[in-house]
Structures are given as structure tokens and as C-alpha cells.
Design a protein around this motif. Structure first.
Motif, mmCIF file in Angstrom:
data_model
loop_
_atom_site.group_PDB
_atom_site.id
_atom_site.type_symbol
_atom_site.label_atom_id
_atom_site.label_comp_id
_atom_site.label_asym_id
_atom_site.label_seq_id
_atom_site.Cartn_x
_atom_site.Cartn_y
_atom_site.Cartn_z
ATOM 1 N N LEU A 292 0.813 -1.213 0.000
ATOM 2 C CA LEU A 292 0.000 0.000 0.000
ATOM 3 C C LEU A 292 0.845 1.261 0.000
ATOM 4 O O LEU A 292 0.464 2.266 -0.623
ATOM 5 C CB LEU A 292 -0.948 -0.018 1.201
ATOM 6 N N HIS A 324 -8.192 5.118 -3.213
ATOM 7 C CA HIS A 324 -8.383 3.740 -2.772
ATOM 8 C C HIS A 324 -7.217 3.277 -1.890
ATOM 9 O O HIS A 324 -7.426 2.634 -0.846
ATOM 10 C CB HIS A 324 -8.520 2.830 -3.984
ATOM 11 N N LEU A 328 -7.587 2.118 2.020
ATOM 12 C CA LEU A 328 -7.134 0.832 2.542
ATOM 13 C C LEU A 328 -6.185 0.997 3.725
ATOM 14 O O LEU A 328 -6.070 0.099 4.566
ATOM 15 C CB LEU A 328 -6.443 0.028 1.429
#
Length: 366
Positions: A292, A324, A328
Motif C-alpha cells: 500500500l 483507494h 485501505l
């Protein structure tokens, strides 16, 4: 000249340039200034080969000539193509707007002559949809009752308009009408290419498997000798089209293959948007891998050049990817900061295209 024009119409840019340059040399050897009828397709051939600087210089030469409306319209379309390839969306808008205004002055003569060249690659540039709609309306006024080959071009433009607005039934009708015209008058290179591009994305958005096949078929053209003149400038641009469909449909293997093909630095003849697509693909693969931090970094870099290099047929919107990735990671406020400009743009233009072109999981999270 005729050989050059024939090659130009079938996108054989190498032979087209060679023949047209000989035509120019013949004119000059006879003490005549080369005419626009020769120089305009030569500019198109240079654009097709990715020789943007030479094409732009020829465009400036043409702009200084006393051109009629038809030649002026053709020049405006070539200048829009140059600007898009170089990453200058403001010039794309201005050139295409000028073209639409010229077409409206004499639609009966200009629409049939320009429809094949009025490219749909500019979908997603803010303000462009209105110009496409204006051109389609102008074409409609002169189409008449009898079908003609050129009618397929505005139908495909309509399909993009309806797709970007989220109007499924209208998009299907436009695609069906275009397909019928293609069956009757098939074999026109720009029509076949445009139909495959919009058809692939529509299939992906409606859960049909043929979208992937259409995208790969466009890439496989470059394996054939006839695709040699397109390969250097456009092969990876069409790979980006595969990545777009792969992202929407969740075909991870295709996405990773596209990311691998896009890793090498952009070549001098490739469109500038490749720089953006590389970052978007790297971010998407990082998301697949659960990295991420890396995904957020790649998308953030992509957002920095998105306004200048956006090409929505070749990549997802990096602002949504950034939102996004942040979501997350539990950073809701930061995610909204990335997403808010997309929502504002969609509301201002009355479109949903950028939001549609994401996989279901991302849309649900948003």
C-alpha cells in the motif's frame, strides 16, 4: 501523390511519407510551392510515425497558407493530434473546437470528408464532450436517409459520449448502428480501430469476455509486417488499452503483463501519456501485491502529471487509485481529498466515466 494518399488511408505511414515527400520534391523541382492537398496527409503520416516535431513544423507552414475551410478543418484535426501526443490538452481543446466550428459552416461538404479523422482519443479531457456532441449534431443534419460509410464515425463518437455519461441503452444503440454500417461498408482502418477501442471498454463494463480479446487483437497487429509503421509510436499505447480493460475486469495476469511491457522508459516517438500510464500500472500492481505504501507513492506521482497527460482510454484515473490506496490504509480524510476533484469534475460535466472505469471492489469501497 495518389500512392501516398492510398497508403495514408490504410495507415501505412512509412510508404505514405515516402511517396508524399517525393511529391513535394517534384513540386519544388518544378518551381512550384507544394500544395496543401499534399502537405496535409504528409503531416498525418509524420504524426502516425511519432515524428511530432516535424509534424508540428509542417503544421505551422500550412497555417501560414491561404487555406479554404476544408483544408483548415483538416489542419485543425492534425494539430489536435500533435497536441494530444505531446501532452497539451488545452491545445487539443482549442484545435478541436476550431474544427467543429469550421464543419458547422459547411456540413454537407465537410462532415463526409472529416468524419474518419475526427478522433475519439480525446474523451476524458474536461470540456471535450461538448465538442463531440456539437460535431455529432452537425453530422446528423446532413446524413440524410441513405446510409453512407462515413456515418459509422459519428455513431462511434456517440457511443463514447453515452458510455462516458453512463447511458447504457443509448450506447448500445449507437454501437449497433455503427456495427451495421461496418458490416455494409467494412474495411476502413480508422473506423475498425475506433470500433474495437470503444467496443472493448463497453464489453468490459458490461461483463462480456470479448473486451479482452478485442484489446489483444489490436496489440497483435504489430506482429504483422503491415503494422511495422505503427509499432514504434503506438504498440505500447495499445498495450495500455489492454491494461485498462484488465483493471476493470480484474484480469490480474493481463495487468501484470502490461506493467512488465511498460517498464522501459518512454521512447521519443511514443505519446507523452506513457509516462503517466507507467505510474498508474505500477500503483495498480502494488495494490494487487498489498504494497500500500508503494501504491500510494506511485498514484501520487501520477496525479501530479494527470491534468497534462490524461488519456482515459489507456489508464485508470490515478486520483481514484490514490483515494483507494489511502482508504485501505485507513486514511479516510486523505482519501476524500484525492477523490473530491474527480467527483466535482463528474458533476460539472454530467459524466460517470471515471467512476465506471474501476473494478467493482474499488467502486464499492468509494
Amino acid at each position: 501523390y495518389l500512392r501516398g494518399l492510398a497508403a495514408w488511408r490504410r495507415w501505412d505511414w512509412l510508404n505514405s511519407r515516402a511517396h508524399l515527400e517525393r511529391a513535394v520534391a517534384t513540386e519544388e523541382a518544378a518551381g512550384r510551392a507544394p500544395r496543401a492537398v499534399i502537405l496535409l496527409p504528409l503531416m498525418g503520416s509524420l504524426n502516425g510515425l511519432g515524428e511530432r516535431e516535424a509534424a508540428e513544423a509542417l503544421g505551422e507552414r500550412l497555417a501560414a497558407l491561404p487555406l479554404g475551410d476544408a483544408d483548415r478543418a483538416a489542419l485543425a484535426l492534425q494539430q489536435a493530434w500533435c497536441a494530444m501526443a505531446a501532452g497539451r490538452p488545452d491545445r487539443v481543446l482549442a484545435s478541436f473546437h476550431g474544427f467543429v466550428a469550421l464543419a458547422a459552416r459547411d456540413p454537407a461538404r465537410l462532415c463526409p470528408r472529416t468524419a474518419y479523422r475526427a478522433h475519439t482519443a480525446y474523451v476524458g479531457i474536461p470540456g471535450m464532450l461538448a465538442h463531440y456532441e456539437a460535431y455529432v449534431r452537425t453530422c446528423r443534419t446532413v446524413e440524410g436517409d441513405a446510409a453512407a460509410p462515413w456515418h459509422a464515425a459519428p455513431r462511434l463518437m456517440e457511443a463514447w459520449i453515452h458510455l462516458w455519461r453512463g447511458e447504457r441503452a443509448a450506447c448500445e444503440r449507437a454501437l449497433a448502428e455503427a456495427d451495421e454500417l461496418r458490416r455494409r461498408f467494412g474495411g476502413i482502418a480508422p473506423i475498425e480501430d475506433a470500433a474495437a477501442r470503444v467496443g472493448a471498454l463497453y464489453a468490459a463494463l458490461t461483463g462480456r469476455p470479448e473486451g479482452r480479446e478485442l484489446c489483444w487483437s489490436l496489440v497483435k497487429r504489430f506482429e504483422h509486417p503491415r503494422g511495422a509503421s505503427l509499432k514504434v509510436a503506438f504498440e505500447r499505447a495499445y498495450v495500455c488499452g489492454v491494461s485498462k480493460v484488465a483493471w476493470v475486469t480484474g484480469h490480474d495476469a493481463d495487468l501484470r503483463e502490461c506493467e512488465r511491457r511498460l517498464r522501459a522508459p518512454r521512447g521519443p516517438r511514443e505519446w507523452a501519456f506513457i509516462d503517466l500510464a507507467q505510474r498508474v500500472l505500477a500503483g495498480q500492481v502494488a495494490l494487487l501485491d498489498g504494497r500500500l505504501d508503494a501504491a500510494e507513492t506511485e498514484f501520487a506521482h501520477a496525479v501530479g502529471v494527470h491534468e497534462r497527460l490524461r488519456f482515459v482510454q489507456g489508464h485508470a484515473d490515478p486520483r481514484i487509485g490514490l483515494a483507494h490506496a489511502r482508504l485501505l490504509r485507513g486514511r479516510r480524510d486523505a482519501a476524500w481529498a484525492a477523490l473530491a476533484p474527480v467527483v466535482a469534475e463528474c458533476l460539472a460535466e454530467d459524466v460517470v466515466g471515471p467512476l465506471l472505469c474501476e473494478p467493482p471492489a474499488v467502486r464499492a469501497a468509494m
